[in-house]
Design an enzyme around this catalytic site. Structure first.
Site, PDB file in Angstrom:
ATOM      1  N   CYS A 381       0.814  -1.213   0.000  1.00  0.00           N
ATOM      2  CA  CYS A 381       0.000   0.000   0.000  1.00  0.00           C
ATOM      3  C   CYS A 381       0.851   1.269   0.000  1.00  0.00           C
ATOM      4  O   CYS A 381       1.413   1.623  -1.019  1.00  0.00           O
ATOM      5  CB  CYS A 381      -0.984  -0.038   1.167  1.00  0.00           C
ATOM      6  SG  CYS A 381      -2.427   0.978   0.851  1.00  0.00           S
ATOM      7  N   HIS A 507      -3.658  -5.279   0.363  1.00  0.00           N
ATOM      8  CA  HIS A 507      -3.121  -5.831   1.620  1.00  0.00           C
ATOM      9  C   HIS A 507      -3.306  -7.358   1.622  1.00  0.00           C
ATOM     10  O   HIS A 507      -4.213  -7.878   2.277  1.00  0.00           O
ATOM     11  CB  HIS A 507      -3.881  -5.263   2.824  1.00  0.00           C
ATOM     12  CG  HIS A 507      -3.702  -3.795   3.014  1.00  0.00           C
ATOM     13  ND1 HIS A 507      -2.795  -3.267   3.892  1.00  0.00           N
ATOM     14  CD2 HIS A 507      -4.319  -2.743   2.427  1.00  0.00           C
ATOM     15  CE1 HIS A 507      -2.859  -1.949   3.854  1.00  0.00           C
ATOM     16  NE2 HIS A 507      -3.774  -1.601   2.968  1.00  0.00           N
ATOM     17  N   GLU A 509      -1.862  -9.544   3.186  1.00  0.00           N
ATOM     18  CA  GLU A 509      -1.664 -10.145   4.524  1.00  0.00           C
ATOM     19  C   GLU A 509      -2.987 -10.452   5.228  1.00  0.00           C
ATOM     20  O   GLU A 509      -3.065 -11.362   6.047  1.00  0.00           O
ATOM     21  CB  GLU A 509      -0.802  -9.249   5.425  1.00  0.00           C
ATOM     22  CG  GLU A 509      -1.311  -7.838   5.686  1.00  0.00           C
ATOM     23  CD  GLU A 509      -0.951  -6.862   4.581  1.00  0.00           C
ATOM     24  OE1 GLU A 509      -0.425  -7.303   3.532  1.00  0.00           O
ATOM     25  OE2 GLU A 509      -1.199  -5.647   4.744  1.00  0.00           O
TER      26      GLU A 509
HETATM   27  N1  GLN Z   1      -1.930   6.618   3.004  1.00  0.00           N
HETATM   28  C1  GLN Z   1      -2.082   5.867   1.813  1.00  0.00           C
HETATM   29  C2  GLN Z   1      -3.448   6.041   1.161  1.00  0.00           C
HETATM   30  O1  GLN Z   1      -4.367   6.461   1.807  1.00  0.00           O
HETATM   31  C3  GLN Z   1      -1.798   4.410   2.030  1.00  0.00           C
HETATM   32  C4  GLN Z   1      -2.711   3.742   2.997  1.00  0.00           C
HETATM   33  C5  GLN Z   1      -2.213   2.421   3.442  1.00  0.00           C
HETATM   34  O2  GLN Z   1      -1.012   2.152   3.443  1.00  0.00           O
HETATM   35  N2  GLN Z   1      -3.102   1.559   3.885  1.00  0.00           N
HETATM   36  O3  GLN Z   1      -3.632   5.739   0.002  1.00  0.00           O
END
Ligand code: GLN
Length: 539
Positions: A381, A507, A509
């Site tokens: 992310c 994600h 995970e």
């Molecule tokens: N801050 C970033 C976004 O909002 C990544 C968010 C995250 O890592 N879950 O896109």
């Protein structure tokens, strides 16, 4: 007909109530029943999404986009099942519903009160999960410790549920039994007090679990039984284990699963642990360990990246290795209190999710070093977004390229707000959340890991890679290997010139399970094993 098991905790928090709840579920599931679990969080937040992971631990995202407490992650991993938003009940949700109803006029003429209106809504939500999940058993964990002001309405509600469903409810209480340093004595007084607190509000636990470093002495167990007003056979110990997945088996070998069934009149169900024991062995067996650096800023608590930790362990076990996960504080790298070259000591690097500017420069440094030194890297992310920023700055030469999350005025907004986010004013529950389909490109690393074209992963983000830069990035070797099926968003990126440089907007995970690890984590660990081998070879 659904059975309800309510788990409460005493003395202090963090005694492993979540793992106990998951373990109770597992013991019952091992006997062939369908199990679901609920986490009750007595805080006023509507969900966990707006809380600081340093204080509250990771936000766990469900398939349906719920931003939930990390215990939901434990339940999913232990029970190998997907749960929903509704499996995490908070005070905020309860009050929001009741107040909305009051404004609509549903209670016209009535004085709206904690009992019965708030407690009714709590019960309605618990029963809703029972109905929707079609489970034989619902295990309900009441967050916090008994005696907290916030948990009172929940305890009152579960007390009423026992009254309404005679023979179908059980109360299990877990509390800390500390050991005195000087004498080595196991002290039961705090536990006794917490049981008294429960009984004061009308709940007599059927089963007591002592959370103690070691197994309880026989006399101590008898004392707990006597003061807790239960038979000796109703007291169990949750002692320290090397692998959390062992706990259900340990408690079951103390007789807990059979005792639960006996209390509910379900005698004939024998547990089958074959598969689970195989999984536990896969964690215990390996003699070789790869070392992974988790380069984050929430390094003061292991709970902040708990699903990533577990995913790394699942993947390692499936490849017959162990894994040493070390937290590397990116803020220290940023402030030059730690040299980034420390990363060359590791077999692999994870750049985890995150928000905001703090620590981002340290992460960029870590990504640069890892990329330039051919160290396997997995970016998740924000980790992917910063990999794009790093590549744009150092390979494309776009000075001050950035994500607009950190610098809204950057001359090169290589990562920018999702278009639909421009209108969004509220912060709570408004990110791009939950599972979306992704199409993987044939011949890429991502495709070789998933071995299929269409995959589903969970999301939690407001920003994305800016499509305007994709061509230039690709011409320098950074390619998009997975797009969102519906709107062509960059979901996976990779560098073909690197032994393993894979980042994802998703994600993975959250979907990793013991015995069924996530493909991208397998990829990272496999590449780390290669690096470990070659390092041994050259040293
Ligand atoms: N801050 C970033 C976004 O909002 C990544 C968010 C995250 O890592 N879950 O896109």
């Amino acid at each position: 007909m659904t059975y309800f098991i309510f788990v409460t905790g005493g003395v202090l928090s963090s005694v492993g109530k979540g793992i106990l709840t998951a373990s109770i579920g597992k013991m019952i599931q091992a006997r062939g029943f369908k199990v679901s679990a609920i986490k009750i969080d007595p805080y006023l937040n509507v969900d966990a999404g707006t809380m600081n992971p340093l204080v509250h631990g990771e936000v766990f995202v469900t398939e349906d986009g719920g931003e939930t407490d990390l215990d939901i992650g434990h339940y999913e991993r232990f029970l190998n099942t997907n749960l929903n938003k509704e499996n995490n009940i908070t005070t905020g949700q309860i009050y929001q519903t009741v107040i909305e109803r009051e404004r609509r006029g549903d209670y016209l003429g009535l004085c709206v009160q904690v009992v019965p209106h708030i407690t009714d809504e709590i019960k309605r939500r618990i029963k809703l999960v029972a109905e929707k999940s079609n489970a034989d058993f619902i295990i309900v964990e009441v967050g916090g410790t008994v005696g907290d002001i916030e948990s009172q309405p929940f305890l009152e509600a579960i007390r009423q549920m026992a009254l309404e469903h005679p023979g179908r409810t059980l109360f299990i209480h877990i509390a800390l039994v500390p050991i005195l340093d000087v004498t080595g004595e196991q002290k039961t007084k705090p536990l006794q007090h917490s049981i008294n607190e429960l009984r004061r509000i009308g709940i007599q636990p059927h089963i007591i679990v002592a959370r103690c470093k070691v197994s309880l002495d026989h006399e101590v167990k008898r004392k707990i039984a006597l003061f807790g007003n239960v038979p000796d056979e109703a007291v169990f110990t949750s002692y320290n284990v090397d692998y959390i997945y062992e706990l259900p088996v340990i408690l079951d070998s103390q007789g807990m699963g059979d005792y639960i069934c006996k209390l509910l009149g379900l005698h004939s169900h024998k547990a089958n642990w074959d598969d689970w024991l195989g999984i536990i062995n896969s964690f215990k067996r390996p003699t070789v360990k790869v070392s992974i650096a988790l380069c984050g800023k929430y390094v003061k608590t292991t709970d902040a990246y708990i699903s990533i930790n577990e995913a790394l362990k699942h993947a390692a076990a499936s490849l017959d290795v162990g894994v040493n996960i070390e937290f590397v504080d990116v803020e220290k790298i940023e402030r030059k209190r730690l040299d980034v070259s420390i990363l060359s000591r590791f077999d692999g690097v994870v750049i985890p999710p995150g928000f905001g500017a703090r620590g981002a420069l340290g992460k960029l440094e870590a990504i640069r070093f890892t990329r330039e030194n051919n160290i396997p890297l997995l970016g998740i992310c924000f980790g992917m977004q910063l990999s794009i920023v790093e590549f744009a700055r150092n390979v494309l030469g776009l000075k001050n390229a950035n994500t607009t999350e950190i610098d809204p005025n950057t001359p090169y907004p290589v990562v920018d707000l999702l278009p639909e986010q421009r209108e969004v004013l509220f912060k709570g529950g408004t990110m791009r959340l939950g599972s979306y389909p992704i199409i993987l490109i044939d011949g890429t690393l991502a495709y070789s890991l998933y071995k299929r074209k269409i995959i589903y992963e969970r999301h939690r983000h407001r920003y994305e890679v800016n499509k305007d830069y994709l061509e230039t990035l690709a011409s320098h070797g950074l390619i998009v290997s997975g797009y969102s099926l519906n709107d062509q968003r960059a979901e996976f990126i990779e560098l073909s010139s690197h032994p393993f440089f894979l980042c994802t907007q998703t994600h993975p995970e959250y979907k990793s399970r013991p015995g069924n690890p996530s493909p991208v984590y397998i990829g990272l660990i496999r590449a780390s094993i290669e690096r470990l081998k070659s390092r041994k070879h050259t040293s």
